[in-house]
Motif scaffolding. Structure first.
Motif, short mmCIF file in Angstrom:
data_model
loop_
_atom_site.label_atom_id
_atom_site.label_comp_id
_atom_site.label_asym_id
_atom_site.label_seq_id
_atom_site.Cartn_x
_atom_site.Cartn_y
_atom_site.Cartn_z
N SER A 264 0.84 -1.20 0.00
CA SER A 264 0.00 0.00 0.00
C SER A 264 0.87 1.25 0.00
O SER A 264 0.58 2.23 -0.71
CB SER A 264 -0.92 -0.01 1.23
N ASN A 265 1.95 1.23 0.77
CA ASN A 265 2.85 2.38 0.81
C ASN A 265 3.58 2.57 -0.50
O ASN A 265 3.77 3.69 -0.98
CB ASN A 265 3.86 2.21 1.95
N LYS A 266 4.00 1.45 -1.13
CA LYS A 266 4.74 1.55 -2.39
C LYS A 266 3.86 2.11 -3.52
O LYS A 266 4.31 2.83 -4.39
CB LYS A 266 5.25 0.17 -2.81
N ARG A 267 2.58 1.75 -3.50
CA ARG A 267 1.69 2.13 -4.58
C ARG A 267 0.86 3.37 -4.28
O ARG A 267 0.00 3.73 -5.05
CB ARG A 267 0.77 0.93 -4.91
N ALA A 268 1.11 3.98 -3.14
CA ALA A 268 0.37 5.20 -2.80
C ALA A 268 0.77 6.34 -3.73
O ALA A 268 1.95 6.57 -3.98
CB ALA A 268 0.63 5.58 -1.35
N ARG A 269 -0.22 7.03 -4.28
CA ARG A 269 0.07 8.13 -5.18
C ARG A 269 0.33 9.41 -4.39
O ARG A 269 -0.31 9.66 -3.38
CB ARG A 269 -1.10 8.36 -6.12
N PRO A 270 1.25 10.26 -4.87
CA PRO A 270 1.54 11.51 -4.14
C PRO A 270 0.36 12.45 -4.19
O PRO A 270 -0.43 12.41 -5.11
CB PRO A 270 2.76 12.06 -4.88
#
Length: 270
Positions: A264-270
């Motif tokens: 989830s953290n890796k794929r979180a969008r800015p």
């Protein structure tokens, strides 16, 4: 000259040269050491007198065992077992002492097997095949500590699922394991499985995990237990204790695509 202990008492040096021969050697030595630590435990305990010198537990390809001093030649013909197992005998509970010897025995068996692998030039594929054959057996520690029976039952369940699937459909591992925990794992959507097919994952490794039945939690690193709720990340495909990722069975029923905290953290969008 080769030390007689290393050859199981034979006059001819014992040098297994193929993966199958090394595995037979491993199984014979393993069986002997298990005998020492289970059925022959009284005799083994008696021979490990703390008043004697540094003693080792040897297992032989003939499925026999021996408590003896280490080899005199340096370096020895084969890797040496743990020295001084007798010194710890009276300093701890017998069960803990046997478990400690078992752990060191497991390490010795692996070192002997891969010594042969290195000596006779096993390539990467042969080393992997040898390790997989070894890893299908319970460790001596698991046998001595009593956890092997439970692991064998779980492995049988997983193996039964594995035998019914085709190689091309090996990505169906999660739904099959859900059969083992029917009320605990939400099924992943087929479309996600198709996406995973193209991510270049190693199918052989996944098959091995199926057969071993020894999945580890991606958060705490502990083995699974049949009475605990587990959930699989649909992105990295790691399994987690529900309690480790704060997912309950009830909540999991409503999750169509689960992402672990790391994904989830890796794929979180800015």
């Amino acid at each position: 000259m080769c030390n007689s202990k290393m050859e199981g008492g034979g006059a001819t040096p014992y040098n297994p040269r193929t993966v199958e021969e090394v595995f037979r050697d491993f199984k014979g030595r393993r069986a002997g050491m298990i005998r020492a630590l289970t059925t022959d435990v009284e005799e083994f305990y008696h021979q490990c007198d703390p008043e004697k010198e540094n003693l080792c537990l040897y297992g032989f390809p003939s499925e026999q065992w021996e408590v003896n001093l280490p080899a005199e030649e340096v370096p020895p013909e084969l890797p040496e077992p743990a020295l001084g197992i007798n010194f710890a005998r009276d300093g701890m509970q017998e069960k803990d002492w046997l478990s400690l010897v078992a752990v060191h025995s497991d390490a010795w068996l692996l070192s002997v097997a891969f010594y042969f692998g290195a000596r006779f030039g096993f390539d990467k594929a042969d080393r992997k095949r040898l390790f997989n054959m070894i890893n299908d057996l319970p460790t001596i520690f698991e046998v001595v500590s009593g956890t092997a029976k439970k692991a064998q039952k779980e492995k049988t369940v997983v193996s039964n699922h594995s035998s019914t699937k085709s190689k091309s459909n090996s990505k169906m591992r999660e739904p099959e394991l859900q059969g083992k925990y029917p009320k605990q794992q939400p099924p992943a959507p087929p479309s996600l499985k198709d996406e995973d097919e193209g991510m270049g994952l190693d199918m052989d490794d996944e098959d091995e995990e199926d057969e071993h039945g020894e999945t580890l939690c991606g958060a705490c690193g502990e083995n699974y237990a049949s009475d605990e709720f587990w959930i699989c990340c649909d992105i990295c495909e790691k399994w987690f204790h529900g309690k480790c990722v704060k997912i309950t069975p009830a909540r999991a029923e409503h999750i169509k695509q689960y992402k672990c905290p790391s994904c989830s953290n890796k794929r979180a969008r800015p």
